[in-house]
Design an enzyme around this catalytic site. Structure first.
Site, short mmCIF file in Angstrom:
data_model
loop_
_atom_site.label_atom_id
_atom_site.label_comp_id
_atom_site.label_asym_id
_atom_site.label_seq_id
_atom_site.Cartn_x
_atom_site.Cartn_y
_atom_site.Cartn_z
N GLY A 80 -33.38 46.00 115.38
CA GLY A 80 -32.14 45.96 116.13
C GLY A 80 -31.33 44.73 115.72
N HIS A 103 -33.40 52.07 104.18
CA HIS A 103 -33.85 51.10 105.16
C HIS A 103 -34.87 51.64 106.16
CE1 HIS A 103 -33.39 47.47 107.63
NE2 HIS A 103 -33.24 48.23 108.69
N SER A 147 -36.77 44.88 109.60
CA SER A 147 -35.38 44.52 109.84
C SER A 147 -35.32 43.30 110.75
CB SER A 147 -34.64 45.72 110.43
OG SER A 147 -33.25 45.57 110.34
N TRP A 148 -34.71 43.38 111.94
CA TRP A 148 -34.71 42.26 112.86
C TRP A 148 -36.13 41.91 113.29
CZ3 TRP A 148 -32.34 38.14 114.18
CH2 TRP A 148 -32.62 37.50 115.40
N ASP A 206 -31.51 49.91 100.12
CA ASP A 206 -31.29 49.47 101.50
C ASP A 206 -29.89 48.90 101.63
OD1 ASP A 206 -31.32 48.18 104.01
OD2 ASP A 206 -33.46 47.76 103.86
#
Length: 324
Positions: A43, A297, A110-111, A269
């Site tokens: 996120g 991604h 990711s985050w 990505d």
């Protein structure tokens, strides 16, 4: 060969209260006496996906996950108060101590990869190994890649980018974030939800090399709570430059130089730069980079999912072979 490990039912879940008014949902599954692994979702604001447990062998891992501040089943939902990177890092340690875990494996995409790296840098003695996917380093150039008019995403998806920045004069990362930050606070529900959807669709359209039929269309129906938490929290963190110094992770990579890690990144990505993962691993002697061809991604892409399953399997073997 099956793409993912079979899913397992949670054997324990609950809420962990913080001192500043949050109640964080967490759950555990797999083997109670297995290798502890913390799953950190992306996120910010995405919450736990239904199949996150299936990247782990439930016979070897004690799988732990929680939903970060403001999203999923954690309360208060959508809140930006006391919602910073530092607070999330404190929550990770609060959960570890609550569960009585001395060391664990960190798994994040990711985050989630950002939080895993920051947590390991702050508390390297608590980390046995790491599996990361789609690394986001939180630098200005990473923000530019995702949102900027000269970023990789804007160049690859110009028609979608025009829709995303509609109504924004002289678009830049900061002006785009400010525009959406204001739009998300509009009193008109129709206008507010439309803005949430535009942000959500921008990321959705970038997430995979090939989108399934019907996804990524403005006419498609998406859950409003998911759009709300993802859009509000991503914008909140990006407008505040992720609440970290520009090159903090790379400047402090020496602190985790001996922690074994596998870093997985799709070659195409469009949300997180492959260059970031490559730069990270070149400065991290104990890490290896696996570039997955024909992938973007998302963990929903078979190549990414297979690589993650292999990485968690190999990490378990390494830990078992080196346990005293």
């Amino acid at each position: 060969m099956k793409r993912l490990y079979p899913d397992t039912s949670s054997y324990m879940n609950g809420y962990l209260d913080t001192e500043d008014g949050y109640s964080l949902y967490y759950e555990q599954s797999g083997a109670p006496d297995g290798i502890p692994v913390l799953y950190l979702h992306g996120g910010p604001g995405a919450g736990l996906s239904p199949n996150y447990k299936s990247f782990f062998d439930a016979n070897r891992y004690r799988i732990i996950a929680f939903e970060q501040r403001g999203c999923g089943r954690s309360q208060p939902f959508g809140s930006l108060t006391n919602n910073t990177t530092a607070h999330s890092l404190e929550d990770i340690q609060r959960l570890r101590q609550h569960l009585g875990i001395e060391q664990w494996v960190l798994f994040g995409g990711s985050w989630g990869a950002t939080l895993a790296l920051l947590s390991a840098i702050q508390h390297p003695h608590t980390v046995r190994g790491m599996v990361l996917r789609g690394v986001f380093l939180g630098r200005q150039e990473d923000r530019e890649w995702f949102l900027g008019p000269n970023g990789g995403a804007a160049h690859m998806f110009p028609e979608y980018y025009r829709q995303f920045i509609q109504g924004i004069d002289s678009p830049s990362v900061d002006s785009i974030c400010q525009h959406y930050h204001n739009a998300f606070r509009q009193k008109c529900e129709l206008s507010r939800v439309a803005a949430l959807k535009r942000w959500y669709l921008w990321e959705e359209r970038l997430s995979r090399l090939v989108l399934p039929p019907g996804t990524g269309e403005f006419t498609a129906h998406y859950p409003v709570p998911l759009m709300t938490s993802l859009a509000k929290l991503e914008c909140h963190y990006l407008i505040n430059r992720c609440f970290i110094e520009n090159n903090y992770i790379l400047d402090n990579i020496h602190r985790i130089a001996t922690i074994p890690a596998t870093v997985i990144h799709g070659r195409y990505d469009m949300i997180c730069k492959l260059e970031g993962a490559d730069t990270l691993v070149r400065g991290w002697p104990a890490a290896q980079l696996q570039i997955v061809a024909d992938c973007g991604h998302s963990t929903s892409e078979p190549g990414i999912a297979h690589a993650l399953c292999r990485a968690t399997r190999d990490m378990a073997r390494f830990i078992e072979e080196n346990s005293t």
